[in-house]
Design an enzyme around this catalytic site. Structure first.
Site, PDB file in Angstrom:
ATOM      1  N   LYS A 131      -6.885   3.099  55.502  1.00  0.00           N
ATOM      2  CA  LYS A 131      -5.838   3.470  55.085  1.00  0.00           C
ATOM      3  C   LYS A 131      -4.328   3.744  55.177  1.00  0.00           C
ATOM      4  CE  LYS A 131      -6.302   6.268  51.042  1.00  0.00           C
ATOM      5  NZ  LYS A 131      -7.978   6.609  51.628  1.00  0.00           N
ATOM      6  N   ASN A 154       0.648   8.862  49.796  1.00  0.00           N
ATOM      7  CA  ASN A 154      -0.230   9.450  50.818  1.00  0.00           C
ATOM      8  C   ASN A 154      -0.043   9.713  52.038  1.00  0.00           C
ATOM      9  OD1 ASN A 154      -2.077  11.122  49.450  1.00  0.00           O
ATOM     10  ND2 ASN A 154      -4.032   9.420  50.641  1.00  0.00           N
ATOM     11  N   HIS A 200     -14.709  11.122  46.787  1.00  0.00           N
ATOM     12  CA  HIS A 200     -14.376  11.473  45.268  1.00  0.00           C
ATOM     13  C   HIS A 200     -14.911  10.771  44.302  1.00  0.00           C
ATOM     14  CE1 HIS A 200     -11.053  12.016  48.003  1.00  0.00           C
ATOM     15  NE2 HIS A 200      -9.897  11.142  48.200  1.00  0.00           N
TER      16      HIS A 200
END
Length: 469
Positions: A131, A154, A200
Site C-alpha cells: 500500500k 500512514n 495485526h
C-alpha cells in the site's frame, strides 16, 4: 493545515501525541475547539505542555469534564486485544470516539469548493502489502502529469497537516487497518485494496476482523470507483459484493495471477506485461520488465493498482507509462542500493512477514538472503518452496537459529548481526547475484523499527561501495 469543521466551542480530547495526534490537536484548535490532550508517556506530556497544550488526565474522572468527543491515535487499541482505559471510559460515558481520518473526511470539503472548476478528489489505498508503494506511485504519476496532488495518512504527513484543497487536486492517502477500523467518516472518491494476508491479528481478533477493518473503506462511504486486488478470496468476495454484475465498471479488478478479460474494467499483469481491459477488449499494454523502480510480481501488482487509480481520475495511458519509468521506489521496499562488482544490493527491510518476504524472493534470482530478527508466529516455513532461488542465507537476530532449522537444506550461516551478514555476503557474492535484505521478521530485537534496520544495511553497503570504487 485543514481546520476541523463543526467543533466550535466544543471541548475535544486528543489521546496520543505522536505525529498524527499533534497534528490533530492543532487542526481542532484551528477549527475553534477547546482542546485537551493526554499521552501515557511523560516525555510527550512535558513536550505538550511546553507547546502550550492543556493536559487532561483521561485515566481519572476529573479529566473528562466537559469533553464531548475523544480523538485517538491509530496505534492505540480501541477494541482488541482490549481498549485503552481512556477509550473504554469514553464508551462507558457515551462519548464518541474518532480518529484523524474521520475528522479529515468531515472537514476536507469547504464552501470554497463552489468556485473550483474541477472538484478535488481523494484516493485511499489500503491492503496488507504494497500500500505504501502504491500510494507513492499514484502520487508520483499525478505529479509527473502536472496534476496538483498531496500525499499523506500512514505515509508522509498526517492527514490534517495537509493543505486545504486546490482546484482539481487529488489527495492520495495510505490507510492502515488501524485507521479504517475506527474512522466515523470514510468517503473516498476512489478506494483501493491491494491484497490481503494475515497481519495485526491480535489487534483485530483474527483474520475476519482484520478484513472487516479493511472492508470499511468500501462499505462506509461508497466510493465512486473501487479498485480491488482479486488474487485472494477476500478480494474476490469484496469485488462481488460491490459490483452489480461482471460488466459493472465501477469496480476495477486487479490481478497478477490471472487474466481478467470478462469484466467491465480490469487491469492485470502477466509475465511482466500490464494490460488494461474494458468491456471485453484490451485498451492499453505496458512492458514492466525493465522498470527499475518496480521489480517483481508484487510491484507489478502495485503498478496495476496505481494504473487503475490514475485512469479513474482521468489520466491517459501514455502519461502513466511515462511516469512509471521515473519512479525510484520507496526506501526499504525492494530498493536497489548499489551494484558493486556485478552484485546487486537490495534493501527490503519492510518485508517484516513471510508474505512480503516471499514476494521479495520471487523478484530476484541467485539470491544471497539476509533474514531474521524477531520472528512471527508460524516462522518461515512458508518460504521453504522458494529456497531454490537462494544461493545462501545469512541469518541475524533473535530468531536466527529458529530460521536455520526451518531452512536446514539451504546453505546458510548464523551471522547474528547485520555487520557480519553484510561482510560475509560481500566476501562470497559472485557477479550476477543479488544480496537481498528481506528479514521476514520484526526488527524490535536489534532495531527500534524496520526503517532503522534498513538504514543500517544501506550504511554498510555504502561503505562497501566507497571501499571498492
Amino acid at each position: 493545515m485543514i481546520p476541523v469543521q463543526g467543533v466550535e466551542n466544543q471541548t475535544i480530547a486528543v489521546l496520543g501525541l505522536g505525529r498524527s495526534g499533534s497534528a490533530t490537536a492543532a487542526a481542532l484548535k484551528a477549527g475553534g475547539a477547546d482542546v485537551v490532550v493526554w499521552d501515557d508517556g511523560q516525555e510527550a506530556r512535558q513536550q505538550a505542555e511546553a507547546d502550550g497544550m492543556i493536559l487532561a488526565d483521561l485515566t481519572r474522572d476529573g479529566g473528562w469534564h466537559g469533553v464531548t468527543a475523544l480523538i485517538t491515535s491509530p496505534g492505540i487499541p480501541h477494541l482488541y486485544p482490549k481498549p485503552h482505559p481512556a477509550i473504554a471510559e469514553a464508551y462507558n460515558r457515551g462519548i464518541p470516539v474518532d480518529n484523524d481520518i474521520g475528522l479529515f473526511f468531515r472537514s476536507y470539503a469547504t464552501a470554497d469548493w463552489d468556485r473550483f472548476d474541477t472538484m478535488p478528489r481523494v484516493i485511499c489505498v489500503t491492503g496488507s502489502n504494497g500500500k505504501s508503494t502504491t500510494t507513492a506511485l499514484i502520487h508520483h504519476i499525478l505529479e509527473h502529469s502536472g496534476r496538483p496532488t498531496q500525499m499523506g495518512g500512514n505515509i508522509g504527513r498526517g492527514v490534517l497537516s495537509l493543505e486545504p484543497a486546490q482546484d482539481a487536486e487529488v489527495v492520495v492517502l495510505e490507510l492502515s487497518s488501524y485507521q479504517t477500523d475506527l474512522a466515523r467518516a470514510l468517503t473516498p472518491d476512489v478506494a483501493v485494496l491491494t491484497n490481503l494476508s494475515p497481519d495485526h491479528l491480535d489487534r483485530h481478533a483474527g483474520i475476519g476482523g482484520y478484513f472487516a477493518a479493511k472492508r470499511r473503506l468500501f462499505s462506509e462511504g461508497g466510493p465512486d470507483r473501487a479498485i480491488v486486488g482479486v488474487d485472494e478470496i477476500e478480494g474476490r468476495y469484496l469485488a462481488d459484493q460491490l459490483a452489480q454484475g461482471p460488466a459493472d465498471d465501477r469496480v476495477i479488478r486487479v490481478s497478477v495471477s490471472q487474466k481478467l478479460q470478462d469484466f467491465g474494467w480490469s487491469v492485470f499483469a502477466r509475465k511482466g506485461f500490464l494490460a488494461e481491459w474494458r468491456k471485453g477488449r484490451q485498451v492499453a499494454s505496458v512492458d514492466l520488465r525493465d522498470i527499475a523502480g518496480l521489480p517483481g510480481a508484487h510491484n507489478h501488482q502495485n503498478a496495476c493498482a496505481a494504473w487503475a487509480a490514475c485512469r479513474s481520475v482521468g489520466l491517459a495511458p501514455r502519461e502513466i507509462e511515462a511516469a512509471f519509468h521515473s519512479f525510484a521506489g520507496l526506501p526499504h521496499r525492494s530498493q536497489t542500493i548499489a551494484e558493486i562488482n556485478g552484485v546487486r544490493w537490495v534493501n527490503d527491510s519492510k518485508a517484516t512477514n513471510t508474505d512480503a518476504a516471499e514476494k521479495a524472493l520471487q523478484a530476484f534470482d541467485k539470491i544471497r538472503w539476509i533474514a531474521g530478527g524477531l520472528g512471527k508466529d508460524g516462522g518461515i516455513a512458508a518460504l521453504v518452496p522458494h529456497m531454490g532461488r537462494v544461493v545462501k542465507a545469512y541469518l541475524i537476530g533473535h530468531s536466527a537459529r529458529d530460521f536455520a532449522l526451518e531452512i536446514a537444506q539451504t546453505p546458510h550461516e548464523i551471522s547474528e548481526t547485520m555487520e557480519a551478514a553484510v561482510a560475509a555476503a560481500a566476501a562470497e557474492a559472485q557477479p550476477g547475484e543479488t544480496v537481498l535484505l528481506a528479514p521476514a521478521a520484526a526488527s524490535f530485537d536489534q532495531y527500534p523499527n524496520f526503517e532503522k534496520r534498513g538504514e543500517h544495511f544501506v550504511e554498510l553497503v555504502r561503505k562497501l561501495e566507497a571501499g571498492r570504487s
